[in-house]
Design an enzyme around this catalytic site. Structure first.
Site, mmCIF file in Angstrom:
data_model
loop_
_atom_site.group_PDB
_atom_site.id
_atom_site.type_symbol
_atom_site.label_atom_id
_atom_site.label_comp_id
_atom_site.label_asym_id
_atom_site.label_seq_id
_atom_site.Cartn_x
_atom_site.Cartn_y
_atom_site.Cartn_z
ATOM 1 N N GLU A 1 0.810 -1.226 0.000
ATOM 2 C CA GLU A 1 0.000 0.000 0.000
ATOM 3 C C GLU A 1 0.844 1.278 0.000
ATOM 4 O OE1 GLU A 1 -4.025 -1.658 2.227
ATOM 5 O OE2 GLU A 1 -2.287 -1.172 3.441
ATOM 6 N N ASP B 1 -12.921 -5.067 -1.790
ATOM 7 C CA ASP B 1 -13.837 -6.222 -1.714
ATOM 8 C C ASP B 1 -15.161 -5.759 -1.125
ATOM 9 O OD1 ASP B 1 -13.863 -6.931 1.393
ATOM 10 O OD2 ASP B 1 -11.840 -6.339 0.852
HETATM 11 N N1 ADE Z 1 -9.627 -4.379 4.458
HETATM 12 C C1 ADE Z 1 -9.964 -4.657 3.187
HETATM 13 N N2 ADE Z 1 -11.062 -5.432 3.145
HETATM 14 C C2 ADE Z 1 -11.437 -5.645 4.420
HETATM 15 C C3 ADE Z 1 -12.488 -6.375 5.025
HETATM 16 N N3 ADE Z 1 -13.368 -7.045 4.281
HETATM 17 N N4 ADE Z 1 -12.572 -6.379 6.369
HETATM 18 C C4 ADE Z 1 -11.662 -5.700 7.121
HETATM 19 N N5 ADE Z 1 -10.640 -5.017 6.602
HETATM 20 C C5 ADE Z 1 -10.525 -4.980 5.265
#
Ligand code: ADE
Length: 246
Positions: free
Chosen positions: A12, A215
């Site tokens: 990142e 996501d």
């Molecule tokens: N960072 C990226 N996706 C995530 C998720 N689904 N839950 C917690 N932190 C995250």
């Protein structure tokens, strides 16, 4: 203004190391702090690692050992809201530690909680504006095809809103619903922002958090997260971070 720049994962923020002039690397505990300047602006960059403790430890070191004037966090998050698509960018206006549960203390009664009662932290207007300007410029540059390394079809939407933080990778509809039930205002969830915001508030330092949706925090989240981590995030986060220093 001296900026403490934090990312939870190497991918990142690591690429930005090449942009730092007059680079000095300091080691404190398990962490390396990359201190120098970008475009004449002072920066100390550090990889926090996952979760609230790691984030709080990093933020505290940046404030107390390096005297930074602001904290900036860039990384990925899972969406909690149907209006957000993978790749969209969220600029926090508030950060909530969604896994803190004091409900059994029943409004505290005669108890006086030390320091914080609500684990919700508002982002100061100036810090929010600086982050938003960088993100807007990034999207503007994307439209202008300024980044040959980034897929030209990537044209994200920008959202301003609440970001949830907890020591959990949320990967189920049930997990999402649990957060939504208590905090319907949150746009996305991650594992560090709310901890950095708490340390920033403790010391009276402004902080901004920028999250790119990797996501949907559902049963497919881990696949989508990994794909995004290895294919896209470095290029996107480094370009946004650079724009924080112009
Ligand atoms: N960072 C990226 N996706 C995530 C998720 N689904 N839950 C917690 N932190 C995250």
């Amino acid at each position: 203004m001296k900026t403490g720049l934090i990312g939870a994962m190497r991918e990142e923020i690591q690429l930005l190391e090449h942009d730092i002039e007059n680079l000095e690397i300091h080691e404190h505990g398990v962490r390396k702090f990359y201190e120098g300047t970008i475009g004449g602006n002072e920066v100390v960059m550090c990889l926090s690692g996952w979760g609230k403790v790691a984030a709080a430890s990093t933020a505290t070191s940046l404030i107390n050992l390096f005297n930074v004037d602001q904290l900036v966090f860039i990384g990925m998050a899972g969406s909690l809201n149907l209006n957000l698509s993978i790749g969209d960018i969220v600029v926090a206006d508030q950060l909530v530690q969604h896994d803190v549960d004091l409900s059994k203390l029943d409004g505290f009664g005669t108890l006086k909680p030390p320091f914080h009662k609500k684990f919700r932290f508002q982002v100061r207007a100036g810090a929010q504006r600086r982050a938003l300007e960088a993100v807007k410029q990034f999207v503007y540059n994307l439209h202008d095809k300024k980044y040959p390394g980034i897929n030209p079809e990537y044209l994200p939407k920008i959202h301003i809103g609440g970001i949830g933080t907890g020591d959990q990778f949320i990967a189920s509809h049930k997990g999402k619903e649990r957060i939504h039930e208590h905090f319907p205002q949150l746009l996305c969830t991650e594992m560090e922002g709310g901890a950095i915001a708490q340390v920033a508030e403790d010391y009276g330092v402004p902080c901004s958090v920028i999250r790119i949706i990797s996501d949907n925090a559902d049963e497919e989240a881990h696949n989508s997260f990994e794909r995004f981590l290895f294919e896209d995030i470095s290029k996107i986060s480094v370009e946004i971070a650079r724009l924080m220093f112009v």
